[in-house]
Design an enzyme around this catalytic site. Structure first.
Site, PDB file in Angstrom:
ATOM      1  N   GLU A   1       0.857  -1.189   0.000  1.00 25.44           N
ATOM      2  CA  GLU A   1       0.000   0.000   0.000  1.00 25.44           C
ATOM      3  C   GLU A   1       0.892   1.237   0.000  1.00 25.44           C
ATOM      4  O   GLU A   1       1.934   1.272   0.663  1.00 25.44           O
ATOM      5  CB  GLU A   1      -0.863  -0.024   1.258  1.00 25.44           C
ATOM      6  CG  GLU A   1      -1.753   1.191   1.449  1.00 25.44           C
ATOM      7  CD  GLU A   1      -2.397   1.222   2.836  1.00 25.44           C
ATOM      8  OE1 GLU A   1      -3.516   1.760   2.953  1.00 25.44           O
ATOM      9  OE2 GLU A   1      -1.784   0.695   3.798  1.00 25.44           O
TER      10      GLU A   1
ATOM     11  N   LYS B   1      -9.379   0.003  -1.694  1.00 28.34           N
ATOM     12  CA  LYS B   1      -9.541  -0.292  -0.270  1.00 28.34           C
ATOM     13  C   LYS B   1     -10.957   0.048   0.192  1.00 28.34           C
ATOM     14  O   LYS B   1     -11.482   1.120  -0.092  1.00 28.34           O
ATOM     15  CB  LYS B   1      -8.514   0.523   0.521  1.00 28.34           C
ATOM     16  CG  LYS B   1      -8.430   0.214   1.997  1.00 28.34           C
ATOM     17  CD  LYS B   1      -7.288   1.033   2.608  1.00 28.34           C
ATOM     18  CE  LYS B   1      -7.060   0.731   4.076  1.00 28.34           C
ATOM     19  NZ  LYS B   1      -5.907   1.515   4.603  1.00 28.34           N
TER      20      LYS B   1
ATOM     21  N   CYS C   1      -4.385  -3.364   4.033  1.00 30.04           N
ATOM     22  CA  CYS C   1      -4.099  -2.868   5.370  1.00 30.04           C
ATOM     23  C   CYS C   1      -5.280  -3.035   6.323  1.00 30.04           C
ATOM     24  O   CYS C   1      -5.570  -4.146   6.764  1.00 30.04           O
ATOM     25  CB  CYS C   1      -3.654  -1.399   5.287  1.00 30.04           C
ATOM     26  SG  CYS C   1      -2.796  -0.794   6.775  1.00 30.04           S
TER      27      CYS C   1
END
Length: 528
Positions: A291, A351, A402
């Site tokens: 990321e 995301k 994440c």
């Protein structure tokens, strides 16, 4: 005054048990990793509230929750002590109604079941509200490679938490029954509140033995659970991993060093390609990057695109590159993009679970009036809506970026859409050496078991890791240093029971706990 003395002693042991509950769960979680303290945490909370009134149970729950949450999320002080303490306080609030519910259902027969179900209900709500939830510190997340984690393959994190809390409840059940079986142990303090019904002394030892036997069965069951509906190996895939590192690890200013971060990761790809040519590593089928491997949008900046194109051409295989993609209105997506050496950018994943006050500021106009630091979040990220099932070099990757990994749906839906290997690109540079990276890795280990697949964590500055489907870590990078690695993984076919059932086990267990609370209230009113 004997009654007053007994009251003070009652308060003291309840306070000690509450603090012990929070400390036990804290020490069970990474970076400490004393996983066997997880059941003890649940047992101590039940012990602290047993037989007490609702008001006292509430503040006992607050004491246990605060003891856990304040040190657990201390890494949030990167945004300021006020942010850290506000998040810890908000997380602590969930322990109040849970402790009250535990005190109620302990008056029912079979209370270890109902108390364990209430832990699941508390974690289910905490993972959803407010602002999308914050599930950090679940009982399940302290069990990344233990016998308990096997239950993730049947019922996700909810069933693991239930198994841990049930074991703790049964341990307490056994201790209480053994204590009641001892000669002279039947008395109570003069002002003691009503406690759970005690069994006859002659059955106490039998109950204690049965409770311990049930604990052993739970532990053994977790070891066997992953074999039920285990996915099969479809193929093998060789993946390269690049951890480029960032300047000023642990400081907020790293987000301003955008070109250096991009170049660090491009240099890592070139280093990996050179090492492959020299025979140091086998040739990978793809190369994974973290990321925010670039916060310069290569779709808008030609220099950034040239850097990534050159890295892909040197590697000669597709890259999965983490980046920010900016919109015309100034918002952005946090994305992982498949970058082919010949055709350039292709499939991508945006995301879905964003960090409030880190990647976006909710109610921006309101909060920025009071907290000037929030102006540093200059652009608000917007969440993606689609599962992260990306086809890369003939293998489908189940991608969750994440913060996504802390929540059940993103990885589950990516696997259900065909993902064969779990990939978690992440950027924990602000949190290096705080324990946060270890906590996130533990969650990834649980996801590997939950879905019966290997998992790869690839980070800007560590921890990057390779996890086997049984939850064991087979490779781990250093923190705060550049790193490259190549791993051969099994690409899996088929889904686990947990993947197929989705949120159903969590919903059933939560409903069971809430129904027990309702039953305890009804019975209590009838007795009154």
């Amino acid at each position: 005054m004997p009654g007053h003395r007994w009251g003070r002693l009652d308060l003291l042991w309840r306070v000690l048990a509450a603090v012990g509950s929070g400390l036990a769960q804290l020490l069970a979680l990474p970076p400490f990793g004393l996983w066997w303290l997880g059941p003890l945490s649940a047992a101590l909370l039940a012990f602290a509230v047993a037989g007490t009134r609702m008001r006292r149970a509430a503040w006992i729950g607050a004491l246990a929750g605060g003891t856990l949450m304040v040190p657990l999320v201390h890494w949030q002080d990167i945004f300021g002590v006020d942010v850290w303490l506000a998040i810890a306080s908000a997380e602590t609030v969930y322990f109040l109604p849970m402790a009250m519910g535990v005190a109620l259902v302990m008056r029912l027969p079979g209370w270890p079941l109902w108390t364990a179900a209430l832990w699941v209900a508390q974690e289910a709500v905490r993972a959803r509200w407010p602002l999308g939830g914050f599930p950090w510190g679940k009982l399940a997340f302290a069990q990344p490679d233990t016998p308990f984690v096997g239950y993730a393959a049947l019922g996700s994190s909810a069933l693991v938490s239930f198994a841990v809390a049930l074991t703790g409840g049964l341990l307490l059940w056994s201790v209480l029954r053994a204590a009641h079986a001892l000669p002279g142990a039947r008395g109570t303090a003069p002002d003691a509140p009503p406690a759970p019904p005690a069994p006859p002394a002659r059955t106490g030892w039998i109950g204690a033995a049965a409770g311990l036997a049930a604990c052993a069965v739970i532990v053994a069951g977790g070891s066997l659970a992953p074999a039920i509906g285990r996915p099969a190996v479809d193929d093998t895939v060789t993946v390269g991993m690049v951890q480029g590192n960032v300047p000023n690890v642990g400081q907020m200013s790293i987000l301003g060093e955008r070109m250096q971060v991009l170049n660090n990761h491009a240099d890592g790809v070139h280093e990996l390609a050179a090492a492959v040519r020299e025979g140091e590593y086998p040739s990978p089928d793809m190369v994974l990057l973290p990321e925010n491997a670039t916060d310069i949008d290569p779709f808008r900046d030609p220099v950034a695109r040239e850097v990534i194109d050159a890295a892909a051409a040197d590697a000669g295989v597709p890259l999965l590159w983490g980046m920010s993609r900016f919109n015309d209105d100034g918002t952005r997506y946090v994305s992982s993009v498949v970058w082919d050496p010949e055709t350039g950018p292709g499939e991508l994943y945006d995301k879905r679970y964003l960090v409030p006050f880190g990647e976006y500021v909710p109610y921006r106009d309101f909060f920025t009036r009071f907290v000037d630091r929030l102006q540093q979040v200059s652009s608000d990220a917007v969440p993606g809506t689609e599962p992260g099932a990306l086809d890369v070099a003939g293998t489908t990757l189940a991608v969750g970026i994440c913060f996504d990994v802390a929540f059940d749906p993103p990885v589950r839906e990516s696997v259900a859409a065909g993902g064969q290997v779990i990939v978690i690109p992440t950027n924990n540079a602000n949190y290096n050496f705080t324990g946060q990276s270890d906590q996130q890795l533990a969650i990834t280990q649980l996801r590997a078991v939950e879905h019966g697949r290997p998992a790869v964590v690839v980070s800007t500055s560590g921890v990057s890791a390779v996890v086997d489907p049984d939850g064991s870590v087979v490779y781990r990078s250093p923190e705060g240093e550049p790193d490259i690695h190549v791993a051969e993984l099994d690409a899996m076919d088929g889904t686990t029971v947990a993947t197929r059932l989705g949120a159903a086990p969590e919903a059933v267990l939560s409903a069971l706990g809430l129904a027990a609370v309702a039953a305890a209230l009804v019975i209590g009113r009838r007795r009154a």
